[in-house]
Design a protein around this motif. Structure first.
Motif, PDB file in Angstrom:
ATOM      1  N   SER A   1      -6.195  -4.483   3.725  1.00 49.99           N
ATOM      2  CA  SER A   1      -4.735  -4.789   4.014  1.00 49.99           C
ATOM      3  C   SER A   1      -4.520  -5.951   4.939  1.00 49.99           C
ATOM      4  O   SER A   1      -4.990  -6.005   5.827  1.00 49.99           O
ATOM      5  CB  SER A   1      -3.865  -3.449   4.240  1.00 49.99           C
TER       6      SER A   1
ATOM      7  N   ASN B   1      -4.097   4.098   3.570  1.00 51.35           N
ATOM      8  CA  ASN B   1      -5.303   3.254   3.022  1.00 51.35           C
ATOM      9  C   ASN B   1      -6.330   4.648   2.827  1.00 51.35           C
ATOM     10  O   ASN B   1      -7.033   4.398   1.744  1.00 51.35           O
ATOM     11  CB  ASN B   1      -5.804   2.239   3.855  1.00 51.35           C
TER      12      ASN B   1
ATOM     13  N   ASN C   1       0.704  -1.298   0.023  1.00 52.84           N
ATOM     14  CA  ASN C   1       0.002  -0.188  -0.020  1.00 52.84           C
ATOM     15  C   ASN C   1       0.821   1.270  -0.009  1.00 52.84           C
ATOM     16  O   ASN C   1       0.552   2.288  -0.502  1.00 52.84           O
ATOM     17  CB  ASN C   1      -1.054  -0.026   1.063  1.00 52.84           C
TER      18      ASN C   1
END
Length: 307
Positions: free
Chosen positions: A134, A118, A97
C-alpha cells in the motif's frame, strides 16, 4: 476517490483507452512494450479520473520495464470491475484498500486502520488475486457541505447531521446508496437519514460540485483529494466513528498474470506515492487541464521511476 472541468478531457482519454484485452496497442503513448512471453498485462481502472490516472502511472511503469501492457480504463464501479480482476480479465488494478475490503471482500468487517485492513485482505481475498504494498497516498470518501450550510446548521461532524439531514438532499455515486461506507452506514453508525438521495455516475463529480454550490444538493459524497474542497472552501465533515476506513492506494493483481519484475515496479510506485502527490497531480488535471498521460510521466520521472 478530482475532478472539475478536466473530467471531460480525462474521461475522453479513458474511453479512447478502453478496449478488449486482445488489443495490445497503447492509445496514450503509441507503444506496446514486450513482456517476453507475448502476454499483455491488462491494467484496468474505474470510471473516475483519479483512478484512471493511477492506472496510467501503473501502465507506464510496467512499460518502462519492457513489459507488454494493454489498457482497459473507465470500466465502472467496484461492483463491476472486481469480478473481472478475480477471473483474470484484468491483471492489475489501482485499488483503495478500505473500500476493497468493505465493499467487495467482507462488508461485515470492522477494520479501519491500514494494517488491519491489509491483514484481512490478505486472509480473505480469493486465491487468484493478491494485494501488493500500500502507498501512503490515501483518498477517502467524505460527506462534504458548503461553508454556508455548515454555518447554518452548525455542522462539524457527521453526527451533527442527525437532526437536519431529513430536510436535506445528498448527492453521490449511485453505489453510495447501498454501501455500508455510504447511506447504509450513515444510518447505522450515526443515525443520519437524508430526505433525498441524488445519484450520479462516479465520473460526474463536476456535476455534483455544481449541484452542491447551487444548493440543489446540500451534501455531497466527495473524495478528499478533490481540489475543489480547498478552492471552494468546502467543509469535509469529521468522521469520529470511522465510517469511512483508511483508503490507501494499493495494487490489486491477478497472481498468474504478473511476474516478480511487474510486482517490483508496482511496489516501487507505492513506496513513493503520497497524498500530497495525488493532490498535486489532480490540480494539474483539473485546474491546468494537463493530459493524464503527461501528468503520469512527469510524476514517474520526478519519483525516479522512469528511465
Amino acid at each position: 476517490m478530482y475532478r472539475g472541468a478536466a473530467f471531460a478531457l480525462v474521461t475522453a482519454l479513458a474511453l479512447t483507452a478502453c478496449g478488449s484485452s486482445d488489443d495490445d496497442s497503447n492509445p496514450l503513448t503509441g507503444s506496446s512494450g514486450d513482456s517476453g512471453d507475448g502476454k499483455a498485462i491488462v491494467v484496468g481502472s474505474a470510471n473516475f479520473p483519479e483512478n484512471q490516472l493511477l492506472a496510467e502511472i501503473y501502465a507506464q511503469a510496467l512499460e518502462d520495464k519492457g513489459l507488454k501492457v494493454t489498457r482497459k480504463f473507465d470500466i465502472g464501479a467496484r461492483e463491476v470491475y472486481y469480478d473481472q480482476v478475480v477471473k483474470g480479465g484484468i491483471s492489475v488494478f489501482p485499488e483503495y484498500n478500505g473500500a476493497l475490503l468493505a465493499v467487495a471482500v467482507d462488508p461485515k468487517s470492522t477494520a479501519t486502520a491500514t494494517d488491519e485492513i491489509n491483514a484481512e485482505l490478505k486472509q480473505k481475498l480469493p486465491k487468484s488475486v493478491e494485494i501488493l504494498d500500500s502507498a501512503a497516498a490515501e483518498d477517502k470518501d467524505s460527506v462534504t457541505v458548503t461553508a454556508d450550510i455548515a454555518a447554518k446548521h452548525n455542522l462539524k461532524t457527521l453526527a451533527d447531521l442527525k437532526p437536519v439531514a431529513g430536510d436535506m438532499t445528498i448527492g453521490g455515486g449511485s453505489e453510495f446508496k447501498t454501501r455500508n461506507q455510504g447511506l447504509v452506514g450513515l444510518k447505522k453508525i450515526y443515525g443520519v437519514e437524508f430526505g433525498k438521495f441524488q445519484p450520479l455516475d462516479a465520473g460526474a463529480q463536476s456535476t455534483l460540485l455544481k449541484l452542491l454550490k447551487e444548493d440543489t444538493v446540500q451534501a455531497a459524497n466527495l473524495y478528499t483529494t478533490d481540489p475543489a474542497i480547498i478552492e471552494d472552501k468546502l467543509v469535509v465533515l469529521e468522521d469520529p466513528k470511522n465510517l469511512f476506513s483508511s483508503q490507501n492506494v494499493t495494487p490489486l493483481v491477478y497472481k498468474s498474470a504478473v511476474n516478480d519484475e511487474a510486482k517490483s515496479a508496482l511496489n516501487a510506485i507505492s513506496a513513493k506515492l503520497t497524498t500530497e502527490d495525488l493532490l498535486e497531480m489532480m490540480k494539474k488535471l483539473v485546474n491546468d487541464k494537463e493530459d493524464a498521460s503527461a501528468v503520469a510521466e512527469e510524476w514517474l520521472t520526478k519519483a525516479g521511476l522512469a528511465s
